[in-house]
Design a protein around this motif. Structure first.
Motif, PDB file in Angstrom:
ATOM      1  N   PRO A 110       0.821  -1.207   0.000  1.00  0.00           N
ATOM      2  CA  PRO A 110       0.000   0.000   0.000  1.00  0.00           C
ATOM      3  C   PRO A 110       0.859   1.262   0.000  1.00  0.00           C
ATOM      4  CG  PRO A 110       0.102  -0.910   2.203  1.00  0.00           C
ATOM      5  CD  PRO A 110       0.834  -1.874   1.303  1.00  0.00           C
ATOM      6  N   THR A 111       0.312   2.317  -0.602  1.00  0.00           N
ATOM      7  CA  THR A 111       0.960   3.627  -0.516  1.00  0.00           C
ATOM      8  C   THR A 111       0.403   4.402   0.674  1.00  0.00           C
ATOM      9  OG1 THR A 111      -0.637   4.477  -2.121  1.00  0.00           O
ATOM     10  CG2 THR A 111       1.519   3.836  -2.955  1.00  0.00           C
ATOM     11  N   ARG A 112      -0.776   3.971   1.163  1.00  0.00           N
ATOM     12  CA  ARG A 112      -1.387   4.615   2.335  1.00  0.00           C
ATOM     13  C   ARG A 112      -2.430   3.670   2.921  1.00  0.00           C
ATOM     14  NH1 ARG A 112      -4.986  10.020   1.980  1.00  0.00           N
ATOM     15  NH2 ARG A 112      -5.542   8.937   0.078  1.00  0.00           N
ATOM     16  N   THR A 113      -2.496   3.618   4.242  1.00  0.00           N
ATOM     17  CA  THR A 113      -3.533   2.848   4.936  1.00  0.00           C
ATOM     18  C   THR A 113      -4.028   3.657   6.124  1.00  0.00           C
ATOM     19  OG1 THR A 113      -1.989   1.724   6.419  1.00  0.00           O
ATOM     20  CG2 THR A 113      -2.508   0.600   4.343  1.00  0.00           C
ATOM     21  N   ARG A 114      -5.268   3.374   6.508  1.00  0.00           N
ATOM     22  CA  ARG A 114      -5.827   3.935   7.733  1.00  0.00           C
ATOM     23  C   ARG A 114      -6.766   2.893   8.315  1.00  0.00           C
ATOM     24  NH1 ARG A 114      -6.508   9.364   4.944  1.00  0.00           N
ATOM     25  NH2 ARG A 114      -4.626  10.437   5.568  1.00  0.00           N
ATOM     26  N   ASN A 115      -6.629   2.656   9.597  1.00  0.00           N
ATOM     27  CA  ASN A 115      -7.502   1.714  10.274  1.00  0.00           C
ATOM     28  C   ASN A 115      -8.690   2.446  10.883  1.00  0.00           C
ATOM     29  OD1 ASN A 115      -5.942  -0.730   9.909  1.00  0.00           O
ATOM     30  ND2 ASN A 115      -4.446   0.226  11.245  1.00  0.00           N
ATOM     31  N   ARG A 116      -9.809   1.760  10.936  1.00  0.00           N
ATOM     32  CA  ARG A 116     -10.996   2.328  11.562  1.00  0.00           C
ATOM     33  C   ARG A 116     -10.667   2.679  13.017  1.00  0.00           C
ATOM     34  NH1 ARG A 116     -16.589  -0.479  13.217  1.00  0.00           N
ATOM     35  NH2 ARG A 116     -17.758   1.435  13.511  1.00  0.00           N
ATOM     36  N   GLY A 117     -11.091   3.861  13.448  1.00  0.00           N
ATOM     37  CA  GLY A 117     -10.838   4.310  14.814  1.00  0.00           C
ATOM     38  C   GLY A 117      -9.527   5.049  14.987  1.00  0.00           C
ATOM     39  N   GLU A 118      -8.686   5.042  13.966  1.00  0.00           N
ATOM     40  CA  GLU A 118      -7.394   5.724  14.030  1.00  0.00           C
ATOM     41  C   GLU A 118      -7.621   7.235  14.102  1.00  0.00           C
ATOM     42  OE1 GLU A 118      -4.175   6.258  10.582  1.00  0.00           O
ATOM     43  OE2 GLU A 118      -4.445   4.178  11.200  1.00  0.00           O
ATOM     44  N   GLU A 119      -6.909   7.885  15.004  1.00  0.00           N
ATOM     45  CA  GLU A 119      -7.009   9.335  15.138  1.00  0.00           C
ATOM     46  C   GLU A 119      -5.852   9.980  14.398  1.00  0.00           C
ATOM     47  OE1 GLU A 119      -7.515  10.745  19.127  1.00  0.00           O
ATOM     48  OE2 GLU A 119      -8.837   9.074  19.642  1.00  0.00           O
ATOM     49  N   ARG A 120      -6.157  11.113  13.741  1.00  0.00           N
ATOM     50  CA  ARG A 120      -5.116  11.838  13.035  1.00  0.00           C
ATOM     51  C   ARG A 120      -5.457  13.320  13.005  1.00  0.00           C
ATOM     52  NH1 ARG A 120      -6.690  12.576   7.483  1.00  0.00           N
ATOM     53  NH2 ARG A 120      -8.551  11.373   7.055  1.00  0.00           N
ATOM     54  N   THR A 121      -4.441  14.104  12.707  1.00  0.00           N
ATOM     55  CA  THR A 121      -4.596  15.548  12.616  1.00  0.00           C
ATOM     56  C   THR A 121      -4.520  15.937  11.147  1.00  0.00           C
ATOM     57  OG1 THR A 121      -3.501  15.795  14.752  1.00  0.00           O
ATOM     58  CG2 THR A 121      -3.691  17.772  13.384  1.00  0.00           C
ATOM     59  N   THR A 122      -5.509  16.686  10.664  1.00  0.00           N
ATOM     60  CA  THR A 122      -5.520  17.129   9.270  1.00  0.00           C
ATOM     61  C   THR A 122      -4.541  18.273   9.085  1.00  0.00           C
ATOM     62  OG1 THR A 122      -7.266  18.764   9.593  1.00  0.00           O
ATOM     63  CG2 THR A 122      -7.965  16.501   9.046  1.00  0.00           C
ATOM     64  N   SER A 123      -4.315  18.666   7.834  1.00  0.00           N
ATOM     65  CA  SER A 123      -3.400  19.771   7.541  1.00  0.00           C
ATOM     66  C   SER A 123      -3.887  21.095   8.140  1.00  0.00           C
ATOM     67  CB  SER A 123      -3.205  19.916   6.032  1.00  0.00           C
ATOM     68  OG  SER A 123      -4.442  20.146   5.404  1.00  0.00           O
ATOM     69  N   SER A 124      -5.194  21.189   8.378  1.00  0.00           N
ATOM     70  CA  SER A 124      -5.732  22.408   8.991  1.00  0.00           C
ATOM     71  C   SER A 124      -5.679  22.358  10.519  1.00  0.00           C
ATOM     72  CB  SER A 124      -7.179  22.623   8.545  1.00  0.00           C
ATOM     73  OG  SER A 124      -8.006  21.579   9.028  1.00  0.00           O
ATOM     74  N   GLY A 125      -5.206  21.239  11.073  1.00  0.00           N
ATOM     75  CA  GLY A 125      -5.068  21.118  12.512  1.00  0.00           C
ATOM     76  C   GLY A 125      -6.242  20.457  13.217  1.00  0.00           C
ATOM     77  N   ALA A 126      -7.266  20.057  12.476  1.00  0.00           N
ATOM     78  CA  ALA A 126      -8.437  19.409  13.071  1.00  0.00           C
ATOM     79  C   ALA A 126      -8.117  17.954  13.423  1.00  0.00           C
ATOM     80  CB  ALA A 126      -9.618  19.471  12.115  1.00  0.00           C
ATOM     81  N   GLN A 127      -8.613  17.490  14.550  1.00  0.00           N
ATOM     82  CA  GLN A 127      -8.478  16.095  14.963  1.00  0.00           C
ATOM     83  C   GLN A 127      -9.683  15.327  14.432  1.00  0.00           C
ATOM     84  OE1 GLN A 127      -5.098  15.653  16.177  1.00  0.00           O
ATOM     85  NE2 GLN A 127      -6.218  14.098  17.267  1.00  0.00           N
ATOM     86  N   ILE A 128      -9.426  14.224  13.743  1.00  0.00           N
ATOM     87  CA  ILE A 128     -10.526  13.396  13.257  1.00  0.00           C
ATOM     88  C   ILE A 128     -10.246  11.936  13.563  1.00  0.00           C
ATOM     89  CG2 ILE A 128     -11.201  14.992  11.408  1.00  0.00           C
ATOM     90  CD1 ILE A 128      -9.840  13.092   9.432  1.00  0.00           C
TER      91      ILE A 128
END
Length: 142
Positions: A37-55
């Motif tokens: 994969p070039t990118r993966t994300r697991n369900r429930g994983e928290e991350r910060t967007t480029s605008s600084g929002a936590q999702i």
């Protein structure tokens, strides 16, 4: 399968295999498709967007994306799909949705913008059996 373009400024495009699922196992998806994969994300994983929002990731996501010259688009798609040795991907290792995503940027600087692609019946059948939707997107790129 063939693809043809007319005076597209910037001669690269992107082709991706995208997988989604609530219980998607990204490691097992890589093994199933025999692709990294070039990118993966697991369900429930928290991350910060480029605008600084936590999702919080709402669904599992797996992506294998390559940028290729436009004149290699058809060959690249055939190679990517031919590399998948399993019978189907839907319902396996938590995969609920599978997409073949094709992105072709167009330019307003070219005399004639255009994009044409033909998918062979054999390739369309293989994509259907695997369970892939096909998405083709073109956008004006400056």
């Amino acid at each position: 399968m063939n693809s043809q373009t007319t005076n597209i400024d910037g001669d690269t495009c992107a082709v991706a295999i995208l997988l989604y699922g609530d219980s998607l196992d990204t490691k097992d998806a890589s093994i199933l498709l025999e692709l990294s994969p070039t990118r993966t994300r697991n369900r429930g994983e928290e991350r910060t967007t480029s605008s600084g929002a936590q999702i919080v990731q709402k669904i599992g996501f797996w992506e294998h994306r390559v940028r290729v010259p436009l004149d290699n688009l058809s060959r690249t798609i055939v190679q990517m799909i031919s590399a998948i040795q399993c019978e189907t991907v839907l319902g396996r290792v938590g995969i609920e949705k599978a997409e073949l995503d094709i992105f072709v940027p167009l330019s307003t600087k070219a005399q004639k913008n255009g994009f044409e692609m033909e998918l062979s019946p054999q390739l369309m059948r293989r994509l259907a059996i695997l369970g892939f939707d096909v998405l083709v997107t073109t956008r004006i790129a400056e």
